[in-house]
Structures are given as C-alpha cells and as structure tokens.
Scaffold this active site. Structure first.
Site, PDB file in Angstrom:
ATOM      1  N   GLU A  18      -3.156 -23.531 -47.892  1.00  0.00           N
ATOM      2  CA  GLU A  18      -2.672 -23.542 -49.286  1.00  0.00           C
ATOM      3  C   GLU A  18      -4.444 -24.537 -49.835  1.00  0.00           C
ATOM      4  OE1 GLU A  18      -1.718 -23.577 -46.107  1.00  0.00           O
ATOM      5  OE2 GLU A  18       0.599 -24.921 -46.502  1.00  0.00           O
ATOM      6  N   ALA A  68       2.667   5.711 -22.940  1.00  0.00           N
ATOM      7  CA  ALA A  68       3.065   7.464 -23.495  1.00  0.00           C
ATOM      8  C   ALA A  68       3.574   8.043 -22.912  1.00  0.00           C
ATOM      9  CB  ALA A  68       1.145   7.728 -24.066  1.00  0.00           C
TER      10      ALA A  68
HETATM   11  P1  NDP Z   1       2.346  -0.465 -11.822  1.00  0.00           P
HETATM   12  O1  NDP Z   1       0.854  -0.563 -13.090  1.00  0.00           O
HETATM   13  O2  NDP Z   1       3.327  -0.651 -13.045  1.00  0.00           O
HETATM   14  O3  NDP Z   1       1.967  -1.313 -10.896  1.00  0.00           O
HETATM   15  C1  NDP Z   1       2.902  -1.703 -10.065  1.00  0.00           C
HETATM   16  C2  NDP Z   1       2.205  -2.612  -9.774  1.00  0.00           C
HETATM   17  O4  NDP Z   1       1.843  -4.000  -9.954  1.00  0.00           O
HETATM   18  C3  NDP Z   1       3.412  -3.101  -7.948  1.00  0.00           C
HETATM   19  O5  NDP Z   1       3.343  -1.923  -7.074  1.00  0.00           O
HETATM   20  C4  NDP Z   1       3.109  -4.224  -7.314  1.00  0.00           C
HETATM   21  O6  NDP Z   1       1.761  -4.497  -6.876  1.00  0.00           O
HETATM   22  C5  NDP Z   1       2.753  -5.060  -8.911  1.00  0.00           C
HETATM   23  N1  NDP Z   1       3.406  -5.903  -9.416  1.00  0.00           N
HETATM   24  C6  NDP Z   1       2.883  -7.291  -9.025  1.00  0.00           C
HETATM   25  N2  NDP Z   1       4.278  -7.945 -10.059  1.00  0.00           N
HETATM   26  C7  NDP Z   1       4.861  -7.198 -10.294  1.00  0.00           C
HETATM   27  C8  NDP Z   1       6.462  -7.461 -11.259  1.00  0.00           C
HETATM   28  N3  NDP Z   1       7.044  -8.113 -11.196  1.00  0.00           N
HETATM   29  N4  NDP Z   1       6.875  -6.304 -11.111  1.00  0.00           N
HETATM   30  C9  NDP Z   1       6.340  -4.741 -10.520  1.00  0.00           C
HETATM   31  N5  NDP Z   1       5.004  -5.247  -9.920  1.00  0.00           N
HETATM   32  C10 NDP Z   1       4.304  -5.735  -9.953  1.00  0.00           C
HETATM   33  O7  NDP Z   1       1.349   0.429 -11.448  1.00  0.00           O
HETATM   34  P2  NDP Z   1       2.770   1.899 -11.203  1.00  0.00           P
HETATM   35  O8  NDP Z   1       2.455   3.190  -9.927  1.00  0.00           O
HETATM   36  O9  NDP Z   1       4.666   1.832 -10.916  1.00  0.00           O
HETATM   37  O10 NDP Z   1       1.952   2.879 -12.250  1.00  0.00           O
HETATM   38  C11 NDP Z   1       0.483   3.620 -12.320  1.00  0.00           C
HETATM   39  C12 NDP Z   1       1.226   4.888 -13.262  1.00  0.00           C
HETATM   40  O11 NDP Z   1       1.743   5.414 -13.897  1.00  0.00           O
HETATM   41  C13 NDP Z   1       0.055   5.413 -13.007  1.00  0.00           C
HETATM   42  O12 NDP Z   1       0.164   6.781 -12.278  1.00  0.00           O
HETATM   43  C14 NDP Z   1      -1.267   5.399 -14.536  1.00  0.00           C
HETATM   44  O13 NDP Z   1      -1.684   6.526 -14.171  1.00  0.00           O
HETATM   45  C15 NDP Z   1       0.350   5.048 -15.299  1.00  0.00           C
HETATM   46  N6  NDP Z   1       0.217   4.864 -16.241  1.00  0.00           N
HETATM   47  C16 NDP Z   1       0.674   5.511 -17.700  1.00  0.00           C
HETATM   48  C17 NDP Z   1       0.880   4.564 -18.511  1.00  0.00           C
HETATM   49  C18 NDP Z   1       0.971   5.249 -19.600  1.00  0.00           C
HETATM   50  O14 NDP Z   1       1.505   4.776 -21.192  1.00  0.00           O
HETATM   51  N7  NDP Z   1       1.244   7.163 -20.290  1.00  0.00           N
HETATM   52  C19 NDP Z   1       0.297   3.204 -19.021  1.00  0.00           C
HETATM   53  C20 NDP Z   1       0.049   2.697 -17.349  1.00  0.00           C
HETATM   54  C21 NDP Z   1      -0.204   4.048 -15.951  1.00  0.00           C
HETATM   55  P3  NDP Z   1       1.655  -5.996  -5.563  1.00  0.00           P
HETATM   56  O15 NDP Z   1       3.091  -6.009  -4.433  1.00  0.00           O
HETATM   57  O16 NDP Z   1       0.654  -5.569  -5.209  1.00  0.00           O
HETATM   58  O17 NDP Z   1       1.285  -6.987  -6.284  1.00  0.00           O
HETATM   59 ZN    ZN Z   2      -1.695 -26.802 -43.257  1.00  0.00          ZN
END
Ligand code: NDP
Ligand code: ZN
Length: 358
Positions: free
Chosen positions: A51, A153
């Site tokens: 505004e 993805a």
């Molecule tokens: P994440 O990135 O989901 O990490 C999981 C870890 O995060 C857990 O083991 C845990 O470890 C920690 N964490 C902390 N808090 C939480 C919570 N509240 N909930 C869940 N996890 C938590 O890993 P992933 O192994 O599941 O996935 C990784 C794989 O996925 C890779 O291969 C990657 O390349 C792929 N990927 C693909 C994507 C895509 O869009 N194609 C995007 C992202 C990843 P801790 O207990 O030590 O804290």
């Molecule tokens: Zn305002």
C-alpha cells in the site's frame, strides 16, 4: 472492474514470490476515475508494504481514489507504521480487499479501522486466488509451524535410488533445473544425514534462480555429518544441523567453528512435530524436504505434509532393496493413507512433474 484491478494486484504480489518471508505476498493498485494512478508490491520483510509503494506513486491523486489490496491492510505497528492509518490519512474513498489477514495482530482490525474512518470497504474479491497465493504464510501464522513440501525424483516404479544407493541421475537436467526454482520458494531445505553421506549435496539454489539461499537443515541425531561435507564447508548458505540431546558441546564445537548452527532437541531422537515447532520459533515459514526415504517416511507418519512435488522419470529400476520415495514404517490400513489432490501436472523434457496438496 473490481476483479480486473484485483487480478493486477495479485500479479504484482506474485512477482515477489520467494523473497518476502516471513511476510506474506501483497500487491496494491490505486484507481481514480477509471485510471490506474499507483501500484506496488511488498518486496521484502522490513521494507514498505504494498500500500505504501502504491500510495507514494499515486501522490495527491490518492484522495478520493479506490485502493485494491490483496490482503487486509495492517493495523498494528510492526517494522513499519500501519497501512490502515496511511489509507485514512491519504483520504482514499474506497478500499477493496481480497482476503482478511489471519495474523492475530491484524485479523479484521484493519478493515474495522477503515470502516470507522468512513471508508467504503469491500471484502472477498478474488478471495480464493488470494488465499492460494499466501497458503504458506497462512499455514505458518495459524499453526506457528512451517508449511511442509516433500519433494522427490523417482522412476516410473517409484524408486529414488538403485539397490546400491545410486541416484544420479533419475530425472533430466530440465527437471533438475525446475527443482532449483522450487527450492527458492521455501525458507529451508531439509534432508536426512543418509542423503548427506550418500550424495554430499550442496543444496543451494543455482541454474540462474540464485537470490536468497534457503537455510540447509540436516536431521542428524548422532552428528555423523562429515566435517568435510559440502554443507559444512562451502559457506554458500546457512547450515543448521539438528541433533539429539545426547550430543555433547565438545562434539558440536568443530561444526560451530565452521559456522554451522546446531539445534539440540530435548530428546535422543528427532521427533518431527517438535522439530517443526522449533523451526517455527526461528521464523522458518516453509520447508522443502528433499529426502531421503527415511526422512520422508517420518514426515508422512507424523501427518506433517502439506504438499508433494514429485518428478517422475520414464525409467524402471526395480528391486526389493531399492528405496522407494517414502520409506519408514508406512501405514497399515488403506484408510490411514494420506489422500491428496493433484493441483498441477506438467511435462518437463522427458519427465513428468506432479504437484499434489492435502
Ligand atoms: P535419509 O536422507 O532419509 O536419512 C536417514 C537418516 O536420517 C536416518 O538414518 C537418521 O539417521 C536420520 N534422521 C534423523 N532424524 C530422522 C527422522 N526423524 N526420521 C528419519 N530419519 C532421521 O537417508 P535414506 O538412507 O533414507 O536415503 C538416502 C538415499 O536416498 C540415497 O541413496 C540417496 O541417493 C537417495 N535420495 C534420493 C532422492 C531422490 O529424490 N531421488 C532424494 C534424496 C535422497 P540418524 O539416526 O543417524 O540420525
Ligand atoms: Zn501494512
């Protein structure tokens, strides 16, 4: 005519998307005798409201004019004086508002103030569009927690990596460029430490969409993020690591020296609703959760998902061991599954993008 001017005000508001947080997107248009004499948008928190820009442009022509504004004018002293007072001072004749401000500091008071000053006020013109424009802000203001978008993805069979953890690349470069545009719309990007260990991503906004860089947030209960990880060393955006209660000051020190902010939870695990509460307290209005499967699973299980953006590549990976987009426990009963509505479908190069909302 009201709708036409309001549509222009909405376009002005929309043009600042990604740069006003934690403030809403707002546009304003001043019309006198059927001519536009001023217009403006709120561009950045701390800077003048829409505004103010519009009335400045209108100058003396504001007297007796109609002002179209996409959100109820503010009535409280924030970083800037109340717009309702300014509209009264400039002697405008009529104010047309698209939607009311759910902010408890404003909520109807701005409109009240204008009416009491004898200004003719119309509310609700293009309300649906105005509500959709600020859905992240409205969610944040009413829940005090960030709006959550899950992004992934995946292959046509729902996998986000191969059984060996390879995920580069499932989608095309065009789709990956679009991810940067979406990142920009959020205050923070969230990933699990698993994704940091597997991919060492930089999680910055690139591909020409640079501007404000979202905060990078890593969920890492035991502080396993390597000190040489890109998110720790590159200084390209703020990095916050969320850890469990058992992590010691001594463990945290080298990260803090590297400029990382550590959020220590009050429990030995990272509970998603508590995390969202902590982020809300730190003015994080929206988060873009980029995985991996475990983290997505936790957000789903705690019913903390507002939007999903899925990029689907026409590719089949297969295998029981290859992670799917959302891991974790999953729901046992079909009636518990989170049902969404598809809001947008787009072909990006060879891939498909789907935006769905709760
Ligand atoms: P994440 O990135 O989901 O990490 C999981 C870890 O995060 C857990 O083991 C845990 O470890 C920690 N964490 C902390 N808090 C939480 C919570 N509240 N909930 C869940 N996890 C938590 O890993 P992933 O192994 O599941 O996935 C990784 C794989 O996925 C890779 O291969 C990657 O390349 C792929 N990927 C693909 C994507 C895509 O869009 N194609 C995007 C992202 C990843 P801790 O207990 O030590 O804290
Ligand atoms: Zn305002």
């Amino acid at each position: 005519m009201d709708e036409q001017y309001m549509r222009f005000a909405l376009q002005l508001a929309q043009s600042a998307r990604g740069q006003t947080s934690p403030n809403p997107l707002v546009g304003a248009v001043v019309v006198k005798h059927g001519e536009i004499v001023g217009f403006g948008a709120h561009l950045k928190a701390g800077e003048p409201h829409a505004e103010v820009h519009a009335l400045r442009m209108a100058g003396e022509k504001a007297e007796g004019a109609t002002v179209y504004v996409t959100l109820e004018p503010c009535s409280h002293y924030g970083k800037t004086p109340p717009c309702a007072d300014l509209l009264i001072e400039k002697k405008v004749k009529r104010v047309v508002v698209a939607t009311t401000d759910p902010n408890p500091l404003v909520a109807g008071k701005g409109i009240e103030k204008l009416k009491r000053a004898g200004i003719d006020v119309t509310v609700g013109v293009l309300k649906e569009e105005a509500d959709a424009l600020n859905e992240m802000f409205f969610h944040y203001i009413s829940t005090k927690t960030p709006y959550v978008t899950l992004k992934y993805a995946m292959s046509l069979d729902g996998k986000i990596a191969t059984k060996t953890g390879e995920s580069k690349w499932i989608t095309s470069e065009d789709a990956r460029r679009d991810v940067h545009r979406e990142r920009r719309m959020h205050d923070a990007i969230v990933v699990g430490v698993g994704t940091i260990l597997a991919d060492d991503p930089s999680l910055t906004v690139r591909f020409g969409y640079e501007g404000k860089q979202p905060i990078r947030i890593v969920l890492d209960t035991h502080l396993r993020t390597p000190l040489h990880a890109n998110v720790v060393t590159d200084q390209k955006a703020p990095t916050w690591i969320v850890v469990g209660q058992h992590v010691t000051e001594e463990q945290m020190k080298p990260y803090e020296h590297a400029g990382v902010h550590i959020i220590r939870m009050n429990e030995n695990k990272i509970d998603i609703p508590s995390l969202l509460h902590e982020l809300g307290k730190r003015n994080v209005m929206s988060i873009f959760v980029e995985g991996g499967a475990h983290v997505h699973g936790s957000f789903l299980h705690s019913h903390s998902v507002q939007q999903v953006i899925a990029y689907i590549a026409p590719m089949l990976i297969g295998g029981n061991e290859a992670p799917s987009a959302i891991g974790g426990e999953g729901f046992g009963r079909m009636m518990d599954a989170l049902r969404l509505q598809v809001k947008h479908v787009e072909r990006i190069g060879p891939d498909i993008k789907i935006v769905a909302k709760g």
